[in-house]
Design a protein around this motif. Sequence first.
Motif, PDB file in Angstrom:
ATOM      1  N   VAL A  89       8.919  13.129  11.551  1.00 34.29           N
ATOM      2  CA  VAL A  89       9.239  11.998  12.371  1.00 34.29           C
ATOM      3  C   VAL A  89       8.630  12.066  13.629  1.00 34.29           C
ATOM      4  O   VAL A  89       8.011  10.962  14.225  1.00 34.29           O
ATOM      5  N   LEU A  90       8.892  13.146  14.247  1.00 36.17           N
ATOM      6  CA  LEU A  90       8.116  13.409  15.584  1.00 36.17           C
ATOM      7  C   LEU A  90       6.520  13.301  15.402  1.00 36.17           C
ATOM      8  O   LEU A  90       5.850  12.839  16.645  1.00 36.17           O
ATOM      9  N   ALA A  91       5.928  13.743  14.329  1.00 34.60           N
ATOM     10  CA  ALA A  91       4.611  13.498  14.127  1.00 34.60           C
ATOM     11  C   ALA A  91       4.186  12.225  14.052  1.00 34.60           C
ATOM     12  O   ALA A  91       3.049  11.810  14.653  1.00 34.60           O
ATOM     13  N   THR A  92       5.102  11.306  13.463  1.00 31.16           N
ATOM     14  CA  THR A  92       4.614   9.767  13.456  1.00 31.16           C
ATOM     15  C   THR A  92       4.439   9.057  14.856  1.00 31.16           C
ATOM     16  O   THR A  92       3.768   8.421  15.110  1.00 31.16           O
ATOM     17  N   ILE A  93       5.333   9.478  15.910  1.00 34.32           N
ATOM     18  CA  ILE A  93       5.265   9.031  17.082  1.00 34.32           C
ATOM     19  C   ILE A  93       4.161   9.786  17.954  1.00 34.32           C
ATOM     20  O   ILE A  93       3.436   9.065  18.610  1.00 34.32           O
ATOM     21  N   GLY A  94       3.900  11.054  17.699  1.00 34.03           N
ATOM     22  CA  GLY A  94       2.781  11.573  18.391  1.00 34.03           C
ATOM     23  C   GLY A  94       1.375  10.956  18.224  1.00 34.03           C
ATOM     24  O   GLY A  94       0.702  10.950  19.509  1.00 34.03           O
ATOM     25  N   ASN A  95       0.923  10.780  17.138  1.00 39.07           N
ATOM     26  CA  ASN A  95      -0.218  10.436  16.734  1.00 39.07           C
ATOM     27  C   ASN A  95      -0.762   8.835  17.731  1.00 39.07           C
ATOM     28  O   ASN A  95      -1.827   9.124  18.394  1.00 39.07           O
ATOM     29  N   VAL A 155       5.950  21.082  17.252  1.00 40.64           N
ATOM     30  CA  VAL A 155       4.443  21.717  16.801  1.00 40.64           C
ATOM     31  C   VAL A 155       3.805  20.268  16.289  1.00 40.64           C
ATOM     32  O   VAL A 155       2.606  20.158  16.697  1.00 40.64           O
ATOM     33  N   GLN A 156       4.365  19.505  15.022  1.00 39.68           N
ATOM     34  CA  GLN A 156       3.598  18.223  14.872  1.00 39.68           C
ATOM     35  C   GLN A 156       3.501  17.048  15.655  1.00 39.68           C
ATOM     36  O   GLN A 156       2.508  16.639  15.751  1.00 39.68           O
ATOM     37  N   PHE A 157       4.492  17.021  16.710  1.00 40.65           N
ATOM     38  CA  PHE A 157       4.132  16.070  17.810  1.00 40.65           C
ATOM     39  C   PHE A 157       2.971  16.251  18.563  1.00 40.65           C
ATOM     40  O   PHE A 157       2.190  15.513  18.881  1.00 40.65           O
ATOM     41  N   ILE A 158       2.858  17.697  19.151  1.00 39.63           N
ATOM     42  CA  ILE A 158       1.581  17.970  19.978  1.00 39.63           C
ATOM     43  C   ILE A 158       0.350  18.101  19.070  1.00 39.63           C
ATOM     44  O   ILE A 158      -0.573  17.404  19.595  1.00 39.63           O
ATOM     45  N   MET A 159       0.144  18.455  17.801  1.00 36.22           N
ATOM     46  CA  MET A 159      -0.760  18.642  17.086  1.00 36.22           C
ATOM     47  C   MET A 159      -1.194  17.423  16.734  1.00 36.22           C
ATOM     48  O   MET A 159      -2.177  17.122  16.494  1.00 36.22           O
ATOM     49  N   ASN A 160      -0.405  16.444  16.641  1.00 40.23           N
ATOM     50  CA  ASN A 160      -0.755  15.085  16.195  1.00 40.23           C
ATOM     51  C   ASN A 160      -1.644  14.436  17.461  1.00 40.23           C
ATOM     52  O   ASN A 160      -2.436  13.492  17.195  1.00 40.23           O
ATOM     53  N   GLY A 161      -1.298  14.810  18.565  1.00 44.68           N
ATOM     54  CA  GLY A 161      -2.008  14.474  19.563  1.00 44.68           C
ATOM     55  C   GLY A 161      -3.418  14.918  19.571  1.00 44.68           C
ATOM     56  O   GLY A 161      -4.551  14.320  19.845  1.00 44.68           O
ATOM     57  N   TYR A 162      -3.528  16.140  19.156  1.00 44.50           N
ATOM     58  CA  TYR A 162      -4.881  16.622  19.001  1.00 44.50           C
ATOM     59  C   TYR A 162      -5.524  15.983  17.897  1.00 44.50           C
ATOM     60  O   TYR A 162      -6.828  15.907  18.097  1.00 44.50           O
ATOM     61  N   GLN A 163      -4.872  15.871  16.631  1.00 46.43           N
ATOM     62  CA  GLN A 163      -5.502  15.023  15.978  1.00 46.43           C
ATOM     63  C   GLN A 163      -5.929  13.505  16.235  1.00 46.43           C
ATOM     64  O   GLN A 163      -7.223  13.217  15.856  1.00 46.43           O
ATOM     65  N   ALA A 164      -5.185  12.994  16.953  1.00 47.91           N
ATOM     66  CA  ALA A 164      -5.545  11.738  17.389  1.00 47.91           C
ATOM     67  C   ALA A 164      -6.748  11.732  18.192  1.00 47.91           C
ATOM     68  O   ALA A 164      -7.787  10.786  17.939  1.00 47.91           O
ATOM     69  N   ALA A 165      -6.759  12.427  19.128  1.00 44.92           N
ATOM     70  CA  ALA A 165      -8.173  12.639  19.994  1.00 44.92           C
ATOM     71  C   ALA A 165      -9.224  13.148  19.254  1.00 44.92           C
ATOM     72  O   ALA A 165     -10.453  12.639  19.315  1.00 44.92           O
ATOM     73  N   LEU A 166      -8.984  13.945  18.422  1.00 37.98           N
ATOM     74  CA  LEU A 166     -10.249  14.427  17.570  1.00 37.98           C
ATOM     75  C   LEU A 166     -10.914  13.462  16.565  1.00 37.98           C
ATOM     76  O   LEU A 166     -12.109  13.094  16.361  1.00 37.98           O
ATOM     77  N   GLY A 194      -8.774   5.428  19.569  1.00 37.19           N
ATOM     78  CA  GLY A 194      -7.909   6.465  19.830  1.00 37.19           C
ATOM     79  C   GLY A 194      -6.476   6.024  19.161  1.00 37.19           C
ATOM     80  O   GLY A 194      -5.909   6.696  18.201  1.00 37.19           O
ATOM     81  N   LYS A 195      -5.944   4.792  19.709  1.00 35.70           N
ATOM     82  CA  LYS A 195      -4.878   4.261  19.277  1.00 35.70           C
ATOM     83  C   LYS A 195      -4.929   3.969  17.986  1.00 35.70           C
ATOM     84  O   LYS A 195      -3.790   4.352  17.199  1.00 35.70           O
ATOM     85  N   ASP A 196      -5.809   3.137  17.596  1.00 33.06           N
ATOM     86  CA  ASP A 196      -5.845   2.812  16.169  1.00 33.06           C
ATOM     87  C   ASP A 196      -5.844   3.847  15.344  1.00 33.06           C
ATOM     88  O   ASP A 196      -5.364   3.829  14.100  1.00 33.06           O
ATOM     89  N   MET A 197      -6.766   4.950  15.488  1.00 30.75           N
ATOM     90  CA  MET A 197      -6.798   6.002  14.661  1.00 30.75           C
ATOM     91  C   MET A 197      -5.478   6.774  14.453  1.00 30.75           C
ATOM     92  O   MET A 197      -5.051   7.439  13.499  1.00 30.75           O
ATOM     93  N   GLY A 198      -4.819   6.781  15.612  1.00 26.21           N
ATOM     94  CA  GLY A 198      -3.357   7.169  15.617  1.00 26.21           C
ATOM     95  C   GLY A 198      -2.394   6.310  14.808  1.00 26.21           C
ATOM     96  O   GLY A 198      -1.678   6.946  14.125  1.00 26.21           O
ATOM     97  N   VAL A 199      -2.551   5.284  15.103  1.00 25.29           N
ATOM     98  CA  VAL A 199      -1.704   4.405  14.035  1.00 25.29           C
ATOM     99  C   VAL A 199      -2.028   4.953  12.549  1.00 25.29           C
ATOM    100  O   VAL A 199      -1.161   4.636  11.670  1.00 25.29           O
ATOM    101  N   ILE A 200      -3.366   4.465  12.266  1.00 19.73           N
ATOM    102  CA  ILE A 200      -3.702   4.849  10.922  1.00 19.73           C
ATOM    103  C   ILE A 200      -3.243   6.262  10.398  1.00 19.73           C
ATOM    104  O   ILE A 200      -2.903   6.368   9.276  1.00 19.73           O
TER     105      ILE A 200
END
Length: 446
Positions: A83-89, A140-151, A391-397
Motif C-alpha cells: 500500500v505504501l509502495a503504491t503511494i511512493g512511486n 522500505v517499499q515507500f522509499i525504494m519506490n522513490g528510487y524506482q520512480a527516479a531510475l 517521472g510522475k507518469d512512470m511512477g503512475v505506471i
Amino acid sequence: MTHSLPENMPPSTVVVDQADQADDAPAVPARLGPLHLTLPMANVALYLVWMGVGSFLLPIQVAQITGTNDTTALSTASTIGAVLATIGNPVFGQLSDRTRSRFGRRAPWIVFCALLGALALVMQAHAASIAMLGMSWGVVQFIMNGYQAALTAAMPDRVPARKYGTFSALVGLGVPLGTIVAALVIGGVPGTKFGLDGVIGGFGGRFAGENGYYLIAVIVVVAALVFVTVSPDRDARALPRERFSAKAFLANFWVNPKDHPDFGWAFLSRLGVMLGYMIVLTYNMYLLAEHIKIAPQDLLPTQGFLMIVNAVCTVIASLLVGPIADRVGRVKPFVLASGIAAALALVVPMVWPTEGGMLAYNIFGGLAFGVYMAVDMALITKVLPRTADAGKDMGVINIANAGPQILAPTIAGWIVAAGGYEALFPVAAAVSLIGALGVLPVRKVR
C-alpha cells in the motif's frame, strides 16, 4: 520548443507556468554507452530488495515470529508494504520531475532514497512482531519506490526511441538477475542439480536473516552511487520551473484515460500480467512446502534453484527479444505471445504437481516473462502522455507493479482457502492472459 534564459537572470530564478513547459524529450546525452551497464546494475539492486526480501527474508521472518508458515501473517505484512509502495512511486516521480540541480533531476532522489532505504532495511532486520514487520516493510517499499520512480525515468529522459527495445531488455534484467543473486546468496542451490556435492551458495544460512538485510542495504547504496557517478545526468538548473500549487500537485497524479487511452490500456495490461505473476510468486515458498511437499531442510535450496532456472530463462529471452523488437519495430506481438506462453506454463504444475513440474513451469514461465520484460518498458515509454512529466507518469505506471503486491496476497489467500494451492495456477493463468490481451487496444504502438 526551446527555452533561453533572460540576460542576467540565473537559472534558479526562472519561473514558468506548467502550460508553457516543453513537451519535447530532453536531448540525449552524448555518452549513452555507460548507461548500458549502470541502468541494469541499478535495477538489479532494486529487484534484489523486492526478490531477496519479498521472496526469502520476509517469509523467513514471518515464520520466525509466528513459529509457523502463517499465510495470513505474510499477507498482512506484504499488504501493508505494498500500500505504501503504491503511494511512493508517483509522489517521488513528480518530485523528481520538479527537481532542478547541477546533478540533474533524478540523481539526487536516487542517492537520497538509496541511503534512506538502506537505513530502513537495517531497521526491518530487527522487527520483532508482524505489525512492526509490516510497517517497516512498508517504509522500505515507500522509499525504494522513490528510487524506482527516479531510475525508470532515465529511459524516457535519456534513451532515443530507436533504442527502446534494447534498453527495455536491459532494464528488464533487474528482475531475473536480482532473483539469481538473492537465490544464490540467501537460498543456495543444491549441487546435485549440477552433478556436484553440497550446496552452491547459501553460505550455511548466513544471509537468511539480519545479515541478508545488511548485505542488500550495502548493495543498494553502492549501485546508486555507481549509477550517478559513471553515467551522470545533465545539469537541470536551466530547465523551466513551475509555480508550486498543492492542488495542481495532487491533481497531476490523475491521468485521464479518456484523454490518454493508450496510457490507460498499457497500465491495465501491465497490472494484469504482473498480478498473474505475483499470485504464484507471493506464496511460492509455502506452495513448495505445503503443495509440492518439499522437505523443510531442502526448501530454501530448492526454491533457490527454481528461481535461478526461471531467472536464467528470463535473461536469455529478454536479451534475444529486445534487439529483435527494435529491428522489426513491433511490440504487441511479443506482449501477446508472452501472455499466452505464461498461461500455458502455469498449466504444467497444475497437472504435474511435483518438483519436476515446478522445474518445467519455471523454464517455460521464465522464457515467457523474459519476452514480456524485453518489450514492456518500450511499450510504456511510447505511450507516456508528456515526456516533461516522465517521472510522475512512470511512477503512475509503476503502480501496476506495486498494485499486484497489494492484491496478490489477499487474492491468493482467498484462492487457497477456497480451492487449495493447486487452484492458484489456473487463476494466475487466466489473469496473465487477460493482461496480455489488454495491449490490443493500444493504438500508438504496433
